[in-house]
Design a protein around this motif. Structure first.
Motif, PDB file in Angstrom:
ATOM      1  N   THR A  92      42.876  48.760  42.812  1.00 20.08           N
ATOM      2  CA  THR A  92      44.321  48.902  43.302  1.00 20.08           C
ATOM      3  C   THR A  92      44.872  47.379  43.589  1.00 20.08           C
ATOM      4  O   THR A  92      45.918  47.242  43.446  1.00 20.08           O
ATOM      5  CB  THR A  92      43.951  49.614  44.678  1.00 20.08           C
ATOM      6  N   TYR A  93      43.876  46.500  44.310  1.00 16.71           N
ATOM      7  CA  TYR A  93      44.174  45.232  44.447  1.00 16.71           C
ATOM      8  C   TYR A  93      43.511  44.231  43.356  1.00 16.71           C
ATOM      9  O   TYR A  93      43.089  43.272  43.687  1.00 16.71           O
ATOM     10  CB  TYR A  93      43.898  44.723  45.841  1.00 16.71           C
ATOM     11  N   GLY A  94      43.244  44.671  42.154  1.00 18.29           N
ATOM     12  CA  GLY A  94      42.510  44.053  41.296  1.00 18.29           C
ATOM     13  C   GLY A  94      43.222  42.484  40.645  1.00 18.29           C
ATOM     14  O   GLY A  94      42.467  41.807  40.027  1.00 18.29           O
ATOM     15  N   ASP A  95      44.300  42.060  41.079  1.00 24.48           N
ATOM     16  CA  ASP A  95      44.928  40.950  40.761  1.00 24.48           C
ATOM     17  C   ASP A  95      45.407  40.017  41.851  1.00 24.48           C
ATOM     18  O   ASP A  95      46.128  39.041  41.887  1.00 24.48           O
ATOM     19  CB  ASP A  95      46.198  41.480  39.716  1.00 24.48           C
ATOM     20  N   HIS A  99      42.367  53.029  38.487  1.00 25.77           N
ATOM     21  CA  HIS A  99      42.919  53.335  39.544  1.00 25.77           C
ATOM     22  C   HIS A  99      43.926  52.093  40.089  1.00 25.77           C
ATOM     23  O   HIS A  99      43.795  51.290  41.045  1.00 25.77           O
ATOM     24  CB  HIS A  99      42.174  53.688  40.782  1.00 25.77           C
ATOM     25  N   GLY A 100      44.546  51.545  39.203  1.00 21.21           N
ATOM     26  CA  GLY A 100      45.244  50.348  39.449  1.00 21.21           C
ATOM     27  C   GLY A 100      46.620  50.321  38.488  1.00 21.21           C
ATOM     28  O   GLY A 100      46.495  50.864  37.315  1.00 21.21           O
ATOM     29  N   GLU A 101      47.696  49.510  38.891  1.00 19.97           N
ATOM     30  CA  GLU A 101      48.794  49.362  37.979  1.00 19.97           C
ATOM     31  C   GLU A 101      48.245  48.526  36.806  1.00 19.97           C
ATOM     32  O   GLU A 101      47.207  47.625  36.789  1.00 19.97           O
ATOM     33  CB  GLU A 101      49.875  48.644  38.583  1.00 19.97           C
ATOM     34  N   PRO A 102      48.901  48.559  35.710  1.00 19.27           N
ATOM     35  CA  PRO A 102      48.283  47.981  34.441  1.00 19.27           C
ATOM     36  C   PRO A 102      47.944  46.591  34.388  1.00 19.27           C
ATOM     37  O   PRO A 102      46.919  46.040  34.204  1.00 19.27           O
ATOM     38  CB  PRO A 102      49.382  47.987  33.388  1.00 19.27           C
ATOM     39  N   ALA A 103      48.834  45.455  35.194  1.00 18.21           N
ATOM     40  CA  ALA A 103      48.402  44.327  35.256  1.00 18.21           C
ATOM     41  C   ALA A 103      47.147  43.992  36.202  1.00 18.21           C
ATOM     42  O   ALA A 103      46.414  43.279  35.986  1.00 18.21           O
ATOM     43  CB  ALA A 103      49.535  43.545  35.943  1.00 18.21           C
ATOM     44  N   SER A 139      43.648  42.437  34.949  1.00 15.57           N
ATOM     45  CA  SER A 139      43.142  41.115  35.591  1.00 15.57           C
ATOM     46  C   SER A 139      41.810  41.393  36.173  1.00 15.57           C
ATOM     47  O   SER A 139      40.790  40.378  35.938  1.00 15.57           O
ATOM     48  CB  SER A 139      44.047  40.728  36.578  1.00 15.57           C
ATOM     49  N   LEU A 140      41.572  42.341  36.643  1.00 10.77           N
ATOM     50  CA  LEU A 140      40.184  42.644  37.261  1.00 10.77           C
ATOM     51  C   LEU A 140      39.317  42.629  36.020  1.00 10.77           C
ATOM     52  O   LEU A 140      38.080  42.196  36.276  1.00 10.77           O
ATOM     53  CB  LEU A 140      40.195  44.139  38.000  1.00 10.77           C
ATOM     54  N   ALA A 141      39.543  43.462  34.913  1.00 11.28           N
ATOM     55  CA  ALA A 141      38.552  43.443  33.764  1.00 11.28           C
ATOM     56  C   ALA A 141      38.252  42.165  33.477  1.00 11.28           C
ATOM     57  O   ALA A 141      37.096  41.759  33.062  1.00 11.28           O
ATOM     58  CB  ALA A 141      39.184  44.226  32.604  1.00 11.28           C
TER      59      ALA A 141
END
Length: 460
Positions: free
Chosen positions: A211-214, A427-431, A435-437
């Motif tokens: 969710t907040y991966g970036d 469970h996140g927007e694409p960006a 970014s998290l990956a």
């Protein structure tokens, strides 16, 4: 099929609609069964044919009671599912409240759409109704934290505290000898009631939220909320706080109590305009009297604050209607948290056009929701088929988020006792997912993949 497989049926490429199917030669288990929220194209997926055969499922496992993780379960039941819904005891209590409210709102929205003529469907119908929820509730099967629950001869599951909301859990599913860990929604270390998430167990495959991966959460600044309240009351307006009924409303009430008792904001009436939030508040108060492993040990002040809360509950529709135009300065907390449905939508329609008022956003706002539109500064927002001017002050208070940010997710993953074969970022927007990956790969040296919606992969 040789071995086991995982299919990403939801929350792949988007931040809602969590649903994952794990299959072995003998068993099919759904982990999560959530509703899509936000963009119209995503919401339409709720009405598409189910991506699995409901009556073939041996079980459904829920990480927690938010609607984007549990909201499709009554539809599975409507289409023939009769197995257990494995979750914690608190999730069972809260999901009962959430699903009843969801069915009621869907029936109400269908009625209003038919009366107002703004639906493309003739007649507009709910996705499921209260009778479907009544058949769902007996299937909720509480499991203890840290204990294995056998689902079939080749599948078992274990839940551990996730620190997101009351009852939230990570899900370790062992299927045909392979272990897959689902993070669910991962909490943070500073929740006033819950402990930090338990360390991740060993698993060959990890499915983690983003969710907040970036981004990194900013340090909490109580003055943002306090200043918004003081400004609004000073100009004779009212503060409207869209908040999720489960957990977010409780945290907002605790902070308002702290600010008011400390003299940081004026002593004005606080209304909790959500039957679901009132019921959830009772569950939280009851849980604080227990010795659950998910709760922080130092809860004396929190218990005292919850007992001292001078909140005015609004259980009936007539009382809610009166709050559309309060008449004098006050604070209104109402669901939903992203202003996508519920009583808060009616309040927005009446209060957004008035420059004296203020809308405080307290958490993640998914793309396509009214909350996201307000956050991005739109001048008009569509409500019940009509455009409403946005003249009220809009304030974002991100410190209420109970989702781990990118650094916290990577830190949690890094505590795993063994390196997994692969991490799937969902469970996140694409960006945010992308970014998290990258961060997982760069900082941990692990294989991290953002799966496509509908993609099927082998396990083990």
């Amino acid at each position: 099929m040789d071995g086991s497989a995982l299919t990403f049926l939801g929350a792949a490429g988007t931040v809602t609609g969590s649903m994952f199917l794990v299959e072995t030669e003998e068993t099919q288990v759904a982990v999560e069964a959530g509703l899509y929220q936000g963009l119209a194209d995503l919401r339409r997926r709720n009405w598409a044919a189910l991506p699995l055969v409901a009556d073939r499922l041996a079980a459904v496992v829920l990480s927690h009671a938010h609607l984007d993780h549990c909201g499709q379960v009554p539809r599975l039941v409507r289409e023939g599912f009769r197995g257990p819904v494995i979750c914690t005891a608190e999730t069972a209590e809260l999901a009962t409240i959430v699903l009843r409210d969801s069915a009621h709102l869907q029936e109400e929205d269908a009625r209003l759409a038919n009366e107002g003529g703004y639906s493309k469907h003739r007649p507009a119908l709910p996705l499921y109704d209260e009778a479907d929820v009544a058949r769902t509730i007996p299937l909720l099967s509480p499991a203890e934290f840290g204990a294995w629950t056998d689902l079939t001869s080749d599948t078992r599951v274990r839940l551990d505290p996730a620190g997101h909301i009351l009852g939230s859990a990570t899900v370790l599913l062992e299927a045909a000898g392979t272990r897959t860990l689902f993070s669910g929604d991962l909490g943070r270390g500073h929740h006033p009631i819950l402990r930090a998430p338990a360390r991740p167990p060993a698993a060959q495959t990890v499915v983690v939220e983003s969710t907040y991966g970036d981004r990194t959460h900013p340090p909490p600044d109580p003055e943002v909320l306090a200043g918004a309240v003081r400004r609004t009351i000073g100009r004779g307006g009212s503060v409207l706080i869209p908040a999720f009924a489960v957990d977010r409303s409780e945290l907002v009430l605790l902070e308002l109590h702290r600010l008011m008792s400390g003299g940081s904001i004026p002593d004005v009436p606080i209304y909790l305009d959500s039957p679901m939030a009132l019921s959830a508040l009772s569950v939280y108060r009851q849980a604080l009297r227990s010795d659950s492993a998910q709760l922080r040990p130092e809860l004396g002040e929190v218990r005292k604050a919850l007992d001292e809360l001078h909140v005015r509950g609004v259980p009936d529709a007539a009382g809610s209607t009166r709050l559309n135009r309060p008449g004098s300065p006050c604070i209104v907390i109402s669901a939903s948290g992203m202003a996508s449905g519920g009583r808060v939508v009616h309040h927005l329609a009446h209060q957004l056009p008035d420059t004296r008022n203020c809308v405080v956003l307290t958490g993640y706002q998914a793309v396509g929701t009214r909350g996201r539109q307000l956050l991005e500064g739109v001048r008009h927002v569509k409500i019940h088929g009509r455009y409403v001017p946005v003249r009220a002050e809009i304030v974002d208070v991100p410190s209420f988020s109970v989702h781990a940010d990118a650094a916290e997710i990577v830190d949690w993953l890094g505590q795993a006792p063994e390196r997994p074969d692969v991490v799937y970022v969902v469970h996140g927007e694409p960006a945010a997912s992308a970014s998290l990956a990258v961060r997982i790969h760069d900082e941990l040296g692990w294989t991290a993949v953002v799966p496509r919606h509908g993609e099927r992969v082998r396990l083990g």
